[in-house]
Design a protein around this motif. Sequence first.
Motif, short mmCIF file in Angstrom:
data_model
loop_
_atom_site.label_atom_id
_atom_site.label_comp_id
_atom_site.label_asym_id
_atom_site.label_seq_id
_atom_site.Cartn_x
_atom_site.Cartn_y
_atom_site.Cartn_z
N ARG A 219 2.72 7.30 -6.75
CA ARG A 219 2.02 8.50 -7.23
C ARG A 219 2.98 9.68 -7.36
NH1 ARG A 219 -3.62 9.95 -6.66
NH2 ARG A 219 -3.88 12.14 -7.18
N ASN A 220 3.86 9.85 -6.39
CA ASN A 220 4.81 10.96 -6.43
C ASN A 220 5.99 10.68 -7.36
OD1 ASN A 220 4.02 13.03 -4.11
ND2 ASN A 220 3.61 10.98 -3.35
N ALA A 221 6.37 9.42 -7.49
CA ALA A 221 7.48 9.07 -8.38
C ALA A 221 7.10 9.20 -9.85
CB ALA A 221 7.95 7.65 -8.09
N LEU A 222 5.80 9.20 -10.15
CA LEU A 222 5.35 9.32 -11.54
C LEU A 222 5.51 10.74 -12.09
CD1 LEU A 222 2.11 7.14 -11.62
CD2 LEU A 222 4.23 6.73 -12.86
N LEU A 223 5.66 11.74 -11.22
CA LEU A 223 5.72 13.13 -11.68
C LEU A 223 6.86 13.39 -12.68
CD1 LEU A 223 4.82 15.06 -8.40
CD2 LEU A 223 3.42 14.78 -10.44
N PRO A 224 8.11 13.01 -12.40
CA PRO A 224 9.16 13.24 -13.39
C PRO A 224 8.96 12.43 -14.66
CG PRO A 224 10.00 11.95 -11.54
CD PRO A 224 8.67 12.48 -11.14
N LEU A 225 8.35 11.24 -14.54
CA LEU A 225 8.08 10.43 -15.72
C LEU A 225 7.05 11.10 -16.62
CD1 LEU A 225 8.66 7.66 -17.07
CD2 LEU A 225 6.66 6.79 -15.87
N VAL A 226 6.00 11.66 -16.02
CA VAL A 226 4.97 12.36 -16.80
C VAL A 226 5.57 13.55 -17.54
CG1 VAL A 226 2.87 13.74 -16.59
CG2 VAL A 226 3.06 11.59 -15.35
N THR A 227 6.47 14.27 -16.88
CA THR A 227 7.13 15.40 -17.53
C THR A 227 7.92 14.94 -18.75
OG1 THR A 227 7.32 16.53 -15.40
CG2 THR A 227 8.70 17.32 -17.17
N LEU A 228 8.61 13.82 -18.63
CA LEU A 228 9.42 13.32 -19.74
C LEU A 228 8.57 12.89 -20.92
CD1 LEU A 228 12.33 11.20 -18.22
CD2 LEU A 228 12.47 13.29 -19.56
N ILE A 229 7.37 12.37 -20.65
CA ILE A 229 6.49 11.95 -21.75
C ILE A 229 6.20 13.13 -22.66
CG2 ILE A 229 4.19 11.10 -22.32
CD1 ILE A 229 4.30 9.42 -19.77
N GLY A 230 5.90 14.29 -22.08
CA GLY A 230 5.65 15.48 -22.89
C GLY A 230 6.88 15.91 -23.67
N LEU A 231 8.05 15.85 -23.04
CA LEU A 231 9.27 16.24 -23.72
C LEU A 231 9.64 15.28 -24.84
CD1 LEU A 231 11.45 17.29 -20.63
CD2 LEU A 231 10.31 18.79 -22.26
N HIS A 232 9.30 14.00 -24.67
CA HIS A 232 9.68 13.00 -25.66
C HIS A 232 8.70 12.89 -26.82
CE1 HIS A 232 12.43 10.59 -22.72
NE2 HIS A 232 13.05 11.61 -23.28
N ALA A 233 7.59 13.61 -26.77
CA ALA A 233 6.62 13.52 -27.86
C ALA A 233 7.24 13.95 -29.19
CB ALA A 233 5.39 14.38 -27.55
N GLY A 234 7.95 15.07 -29.18
CA GLY A 234 8.61 15.53 -30.40
C GLY A 234 9.74 14.62 -30.82
N ARG B 40 0.84 -1.21 0.00
CA ARG B 40 0.00 0.00 0.00
C ARG B 40 0.88 1.26 0.00
NH1 ARG B 40 -5.25 1.18 0.89
NH2 ARG B 40 -5.74 3.23 1.78
N ILE B 41 1.99 1.22 0.70
CA ILE B 41 2.90 2.37 0.70
C ILE B 41 3.44 2.62 -0.71
CG2 ILE B 41 5.18 3.15 1.48
CD1 ILE B 41 4.60 1.84 4.15
N VAL B 42 3.81 1.53 -1.40
CA VAL B 42 4.36 1.67 -2.75
C VAL B 42 3.32 2.21 -3.72
CG1 VAL B 42 5.27 0.39 -4.73
CG2 VAL B 42 6.12 -0.10 -2.44
N THR B 43 2.10 1.65 -3.70
CA THR B 43 1.08 2.04 -4.67
C THR B 43 0.42 3.38 -4.37
OG1 THR B 43 -0.54 0.73 -3.42
CG2 THR B 43 0.58 -0.35 -5.27
N ARG B 44 0.19 3.70 -3.09
CA ARG B 44 -0.56 4.90 -2.74
C ARG B 44 0.33 6.10 -2.41
NH1 ARG B 44 -5.86 4.21 -1.31
NH2 ARG B 44 -5.83 6.50 -1.33
N HIS B 45 1.55 5.86 -1.99
CA HIS B 45 2.39 6.97 -1.54
C HIS B 45 3.60 7.18 -2.46
CE1 HIS B 45 0.07 5.92 2.07
NE2 HIS B 45 0.30 7.16 2.50
N ILE B 46 4.40 6.14 -2.64
CA ILE B 46 5.64 6.30 -3.41
C ILE B 46 5.36 6.43 -4.90
CG2 ILE B 46 7.83 5.23 -4.00
CD1 ILE B 46 7.85 3.87 -1.31
#
Length: 326
Positions: A243-258, A235-241
């Motif tokens: 969710r917050n660890a996905l933030l830099p990954l989401v940013t990279l998805i936008g940068l990698h589109a081009g 539960r710590i991994v799925t609900r806490h770690i």
Amino acid sequence: MLLLRFALQRLAISIPSLLLILIGVFILLQFAPGDTVDALLAQIGGGDSTLAEQLRQFYGLDAPVTVQLGRYLWRLAQFDLGYSAIYGKPVAEVILERLPVTLLLMVSSLLVAVVGGVLLGIIAARKVNRWQDTTISTLALLFYATPSFWLGVMAVVLFSIHLDWLPAGGLEDIGGGLHGWQRAVDIARHMVLPTLTLGLIFLSVYVRIMRAAMLEVATLDFVRTARAKGVSENRIVTRHILRNALLPLVTLIGLHAGTMLGGSVIVESVFTLPGLGRLAYDAVMQRDLNTLLGIVFISALLVIVVNFMVDLLYARLDPRIRAKGH
């Protein structure tokens, strides 16, 4: 409402960038040798100077560069991408014929990269400094360092020539007469190698980013507090770690589109896919200015749309933005 306003502000910033990209590409293409008329004359086996001058007048290529640019931007403001002299049809029609292939390649590659990167990154982070972490990190570095064209060629040699498991290229079997699910399966088989070739490079980046983000978030105070309260590790991994660890990954998805659109040029050339990447290459070789500018415009719009969606997702994941919304 705050999330939508945040994303719309980011979208408004992209509009001037789109205009500057079009103007820059238009000016750069003026320095290239030859023009559309030269390519047309080469296709028909040549022609005299009178014919060449008449064609340039017909296509408006005899006007000064600033006039040509003004005309193009005015047509663009009316949602008119112009006419392709090489293909003999409107540019919008040419692009619409090729766009689905590129979208299919991008979406499938992005799904492979994101899903695989997140899962492998979680495994590497939870098994840090063990053989699982070492194996995943080594493979990620290997795929990241491998050029996409070499990876594509080796995939064809192994899976198409030696093992004969998958088609070597094309979108579907020509003359197969397949319909419905049979055609969908045939297209899926043809897309496996291009998808893996383009997706593995980005997957290797996402694995390393996800691993680093998971390890960093795991050391923060709110995670230690959750453990002190007796919350289960899953539960710590799925609900806490996670969710917050996905933030830099989401940013990279936008940068990698081009970047992914640029990589599709190489992948579509290796696997002979009839997409925008291959069309852009042919447009450059044939000096088809209208088609190339239309591809740049549509590609830039795709990147803007992807970044808009990424910004919305980022805003929903970022606790600071969510807190302001309340």
